[in-house]
Scaffold this motif. Structure first.
Motif, PDB file in Angstrom:
ATOM      1  N   VAL A  41      16.076  37.495  59.274  1.00 55.68           N
ATOM      2  CA  VAL A  41      17.270  37.545  60.194  1.00 55.68           C
ATOM      3  C   VAL A  41      17.749  36.056  60.395  1.00 55.68           C
ATOM      4  O   VAL A  41      17.247  35.311  60.082  1.00 55.68           O
ATOM      5  N   ASN A  42      18.911  36.084  60.760  1.00 67.54           N
ATOM      6  CA  ASN A  42      19.647  34.893  60.920  1.00 67.54           C
ATOM      7  C   ASN A  42      19.532  34.580  62.427  1.00 67.54           C
ATOM      8  O   ASN A  42      18.809  35.083  63.249  1.00 67.54           O
ATOM      9  N   GLU A  43      20.201  33.299  62.798  1.00 66.69           N
ATOM     10  CA  GLU A  43      20.036  32.753  64.286  1.00 66.69           C
ATOM     11  C   GLU A  43      20.639  33.826  65.190  1.00 66.69           C
ATOM     12  O   GLU A  43      20.212  33.561  66.282  1.00 66.69           O
ATOM     13  N   LYS A  44      21.398  34.647  64.853  1.00 68.87           N
ATOM     14  CA  LYS A  44      21.700  35.814  65.964  1.00 68.87           C
ATOM     15  C   LYS A  44      20.818  37.011  66.140  1.00 68.87           C
ATOM     16  O   LYS A  44      21.185  37.678  66.806  1.00 68.87           O
ATOM     17  N   GLY A  45      20.002  36.917  65.216  1.00 69.30           N
ATOM     18  CA  GLY A  45      18.919  37.979  65.043  1.00 69.30           C
ATOM     19  C   GLY A  45      19.407  39.111  64.305  1.00 69.30           C
ATOM     20  O   GLY A  45      18.689  40.441  64.567  1.00 69.30           O
ATOM     21  N   GLU A  46      20.348  38.943  63.495  1.00 71.48           N
ATOM     22  CA  GLU A  46      21.004  40.049  62.572  1.00 71.48           C
ATOM     23  C   GLU A  46      19.904  39.973  61.297  1.00 71.48           C
ATOM     24  O   GLU A  46      19.802  38.987  60.792  1.00 71.48           O
ATOM     25  N   GLU A  47      19.696  41.211  60.752  1.00 72.27           N
ATOM     26  CA  GLU A  47      19.115  41.317  59.584  1.00 72.27           C
ATOM     27  C   GLU A  47      19.943  40.935  58.530  1.00 72.27           C
ATOM     28  O   GLU A  47      21.041  41.407  58.325  1.00 72.27           O
TER      29      GLU A  47
END
Length: 82
Positions: A41-47
């Motif tokens: 996941v990235n910093e925004k919580g997106e997979e």
């Protein structure tokens, strides 16, 4: 969480990652045992990808150094050393 990109023999460095080819991933993971699967996941919580975890077969799992093969949605492969 950002990671510093470095190279050591074409593979990951401590607490870092590097992009690899399928051939490099195959060679690096030879002799490693699979221990888990997960997501990246990235910093925004997106997979943004899938993660497969490995450790050296010759070392007890409890103390073995771990690596992850990240299969990113953009088509790149990364080896990450933890």
């Amino acid at each position: 969480m950002s990671r510093k990109r470095e190279r050591r023999e074409g593979y990951a460095t401590a607490k870092g990652f590097c992009d690899v080819t399928i051939r490099e991933a195959e060679e690096f993971l030879n002799g490693k045992a699979f221990c888990y699967a997960g997501t990246v996941v990235n910093e925004k919580g997106e997979e943004i990808g899938l993660s497969l975890g490995f450790f050296d077969k010759t070392v007890p799992e409890e103390v073995a150094e771990r690596w992850s093969l990240h299969c990113m949605k953009d088509g790149t492969l990364r080896i990450v050393e933890w």
